[in-house]
Design a protein around this motif. Structure first.
Motif, mmCIF file in Angstrom:
data_model
loop_
_atom_site.group_PDB
_atom_site.id
_atom_site.type_symbol
_atom_site.label_atom_id
_atom_site.label_comp_id
_atom_site.label_asym_id
_atom_site.label_seq_id
_atom_site.Cartn_x
_atom_site.Cartn_y
_atom_site.Cartn_z
ATOM 1 N N ALA A 169 21.869 -66.551 -40.149
ATOM 2 C CA ALA A 169 21.754 -65.135 -39.797
ATOM 3 C C ALA A 169 20.261 -64.823 -39.790
ATOM 4 C CB ALA A 169 22.481 -64.260 -40.810
ATOM 5 N N GLU A 170 19.816 -64.179 -38.717
ATOM 6 C CA GLU A 170 18.392 -63.836 -38.621
ATOM 7 C C GLU A 170 18.261 -62.375 -38.229
ATOM 8 O OE1 GLU A 170 17.215 -66.914 -35.918
ATOM 9 O OE2 GLU A 170 17.825 -65.801 -34.173
ATOM 10 N N PHE A 171 17.151 -61.778 -38.634
ATOM 11 C CA PHE A 171 16.981 -60.345 -38.475
ATOM 12 C C PHE A 171 15.574 -60.008 -38.029
ATOM 13 C CE2 PHE A 171 20.268 -61.199 -41.503
ATOM 14 C CZ PHE A 171 21.284 -60.340 -41.125
ATOM 15 N N MET A 172 15.484 -58.947 -37.245
ATOM 16 C CA MET A 172 14.211 -58.362 -36.838
ATOM 17 C C MET A 172 14.197 -56.933 -37.373
ATOM 18 S SD MET A 172 14.037 -59.700 -32.882
ATOM 19 C CE MET A 172 12.473 -58.890 -32.513
ATOM 20 N N PHE A 173 13.159 -56.601 -38.128
ATOM 21 C CA PHE A 173 13.023 -55.304 -38.784
ATOM 22 C C PHE A 173 11.900 -54.537 -38.101
ATOM 23 C CE2 PHE A 173 14.621 -58.450 -41.661
ATOM 24 C CZ PHE A 173 15.564 -57.815 -42.442
ATOM 25 N N ARG A 174 12.213 -53.442 -37.426
ATOM 26 C CA ARG A 174 11.213 -52.693 -36.662
ATOM 27 C C ARG A 174 10.499 -51.672 -37.548
ATOM 28 N NH1 ARG A 174 7.677 -52.895 -32.604
ATOM 29 N NH2 ARG A 174 7.376 -50.854 -31.687
ATOM 30 N N ASP A 175 9.190 -51.859 -37.694
ATOM 31 C CA ASP A 175 8.315 -50.904 -38.371
ATOM 32 C C ASP A 175 6.931 -51.119 -37.782
ATOM 33 O OD1 ASP A 175 6.504 -49.580 -40.129
ATOM 34 O OD2 ASP A 175 7.996 -49.683 -41.748
ATOM 35 N N SER A 176 6.560 -50.277 -36.826
ATOM 36 C CA SER A 176 5.329 -50.494 -36.058
ATOM 37 C C SER A 176 4.066 -50.436 -36.916
ATOM 38 C CB SER A 176 5.243 -49.486 -34.911
ATOM 39 O OG SER A 176 5.279 -48.165 -35.406
ATOM 40 N N LYS A 177 4.120 -49.768 -38.045
ATOM 41 C CA LYS A 177 2.943 -49.703 -38.924
ATOM 42 C C LYS A 177 2.938 -50.862 -39.925
ATOM 43 C CE LYS A 177 2.250 -44.721 -38.553
ATOM 44 N NZ LYS A 177 3.295 -44.362 -37.614
ATOM 45 N N LYS A 178 4.040 -51.025 -40.640
ATOM 46 C CA LYS A 178 4.119 -52.065 -41.672
ATOM 47 C C LYS A 178 3.916 -53.457 -41.082
ATOM 48 C CE LYS A 178 7.173 -53.752 -45.334
ATOM 49 N NZ LYS A 178 8.462 -53.541 -46.018
ATOM 50 N N TYR A 179 4.469 -53.689 -39.891
ATOM 51 C CA TYR A 179 4.391 -55.011 -39.265
ATOM 52 C C TYR A 179 3.472 -55.007 -38.042
ATOM 53 C CZ TYR A 179 8.433 -55.785 -42.265
ATOM 54 O OH TYR A 179 9.282 -55.874 -43.344
ATOM 55 N N ALA A 180 2.427 -54.208 -38.093
ATOM 56 C CA ALA A 180 1.501 -54.100 -36.951
ATOM 57 C C ALA A 180 0.914 -55.460 -36.565
ATOM 58 C CB ALA A 180 0.387 -53.102 -37.270
ATOM 59 N N GLU A 181 0.658 -56.316 -37.541
ATOM 60 C CA GLU A 181 0.057 -57.626 -37.260
ATOM 61 C C GLU A 181 1.037 -58.600 -36.608
ATOM 62 O OE1 GLU A 181 -2.026 -59.292 -40.569
ATOM 63 O OE2 GLU A 181 -3.138 -57.439 -40.947
ATOM 64 N N THR A 182 2.337 -58.292 -36.646
ATOM 65 C CA THR A 182 3.348 -59.162 -36.027
ATOM 66 C C THR A 182 4.123 -58.375 -34.967
ATOM 67 O OG1 THR A 182 4.835 -58.737 -37.902
ATOM 68 C CG2 THR A 182 3.535 -60.775 -37.973
ATOM 69 N N TYR A 183 3.358 -57.593 -34.202
ATOM 70 C CA TYR A 183 3.872 -56.875 -33.036
ATOM 71 C C TYR A 183 4.923 -55.825 -33.359
ATOM 72 C CZ TYR A 183 1.332 -60.778 -31.134
ATOM 73 O OH TYR A 183 0.346 -61.689 -30.878
ATOM 74 N N GLY A 184 4.858 -55.280 -34.577
ATOM 75 C CA GLY A 184 5.760 -54.203 -34.961
ATOM 76 C C GLY A 184 7.088 -54.657 -35.537
ATOM 77 N N TRP A 185 7.236 -55.966 -35.717
ATOM 78 C CA TRP A 185 8.500 -56.504 -36.224
ATOM 79 C C TRP A 185 8.276 -57.358 -37.471
ATOM 80 C CZ3 TRP A 185 13.069 -54.967 -34.340
ATOM 81 C CH2 TRP A 185 13.122 -54.455 -33.037
ATOM 82 N N GLY A 186 9.188 -57.228 -38.439
ATOM 83 C CA GLY A 186 9.294 -58.175 -39.540
ATOM 84 C C GLY A 186 10.400 -59.148 -39.166
ATOM 85 N N TRP A 187 10.206 -60.413 -39.481
ATOM 86 C CA TRP A 187 11.131 -61.459 -39.041
ATOM 87 C C TRP A 187 11.678 -62.190 -40.259
ATOM 88 C CZ3 TRP A 187 10.889 -61.846 -33.547
ATOM 89 C CH2 TRP A 187 9.793 -61.200 -32.955
ATOM 90 N N GLY A 188 12.999 -62.294 -40.376
ATOM 91 C CA GLY A 188 13.615 -63.018 -41.479
ATOM 92 C C GLY A 188 14.816 -63.811 -41.003
ATOM 93 N N ARG A 189 15.006 -64.965 -41.628
ATOM 94 C CA ARG A 189 16.154 -65.818 -41.278
ATOM 95 C C ARG A 189 16.674 -66.465 -42.554
ATOM 96 N NH1 ARG A 189 15.381 -70.670 -37.064
ATOM 97 N NH2 ARG A 189 15.120 -68.916 -35.660
ATOM 98 N N TRP A 190 18.007 -66.524 -42.648
ATOM 99 C CA TRP A 190 18.661 -67.151 -43.790
ATOM 100 C C TRP A 190 19.623 -68.197 -43.259
ATOM 101 C CZ3 TRP A 190 16.859 -62.251 -43.591
ATOM 102 C CH2 TRP A 190 16.055 -61.829 -44.661
#
Length: 166
Positions: free
Chosen positions: A106-127
């Motif tokens: 299961a993998e997820f993209m977390f949209r936060d344009s400020k928190k993840y500005a260095e990764t194009y506005g997305w946090g990326w996680g996979r389990w």
């Protein structure tokens, strides 16, 4: 309420949340596991022929609302997209059907344009796997795969049409 009852109630408020989350997987790429994603709504499904997998693309309520309203480029802050992946299999009584088999990840993209500005506005996680072991290769592994869709806000998924009955 006696002093003993009060103490036990206080202890329960401290201990029960820890017990309830004892099985929550460790973070992936410093991102907490999104507890409750199994209850999210479907945004789309896909079948990858290159690696013989089927996927359900899910969203939290913010992502689902954006998908249904066509507001996905960019996706709104607070949206979380989940991709649940299984190996493809066929059904014993319906061999023409492609269905989920062994669970892959299961993998997820977390949209936060400020928190993840260095990764194009997305946090990326996979389990990975049934144990939901964190995949901690860093967000660059995800970004490298998603580069072909950078002009689509880094998202491959085309939200499926869901008829709205009023």
């Amino acid at each position: 309420m006696t002093l003993r009852d009060s103490f036990l109630a206080s202890l329960a408020m401290i201990v029960l949340p820890a017990v309830a989350h004892a099985d929550t997987p460790e973070p992936s790429n410093s991102i907490a596991y999104p507890v409750g994603w199994q209850e999210w709504a479907t945004i789309a499904v896909s079948h990858r022929t290159d690696n013989n997998t089927v996927r359900a693309i899910l969203g939290n309520p913010i992502a689902v609302a954006a998908a249904r309203e066509g507001k996905t480029n960019p996706w709104p802050d607070g949206a979380i997209l989940g991709k649940v992946v299984w190996k493809s299999t066929t059904l014993e009584h319906w061999p023409a059907a492609t269905a989920p088999g062994e669970f892959v990840h299961a993998e997820f993209m977390f949209r936060d344009s400020k928190k993840y500005a260095e990764t194009y506005g997305w946090g990326w996680g996979r389990w990975l796997g049934q144990s939901q072991t964190p995949f901690n290769e860093g967000p660059q592994a995800c970004i490298a795969c998603h580069t072909p869709v950078k002009d689509r806000n880094w998202v491959f998924t085309e939200p499926a049409f869901f008829p709205e009955i009023k």
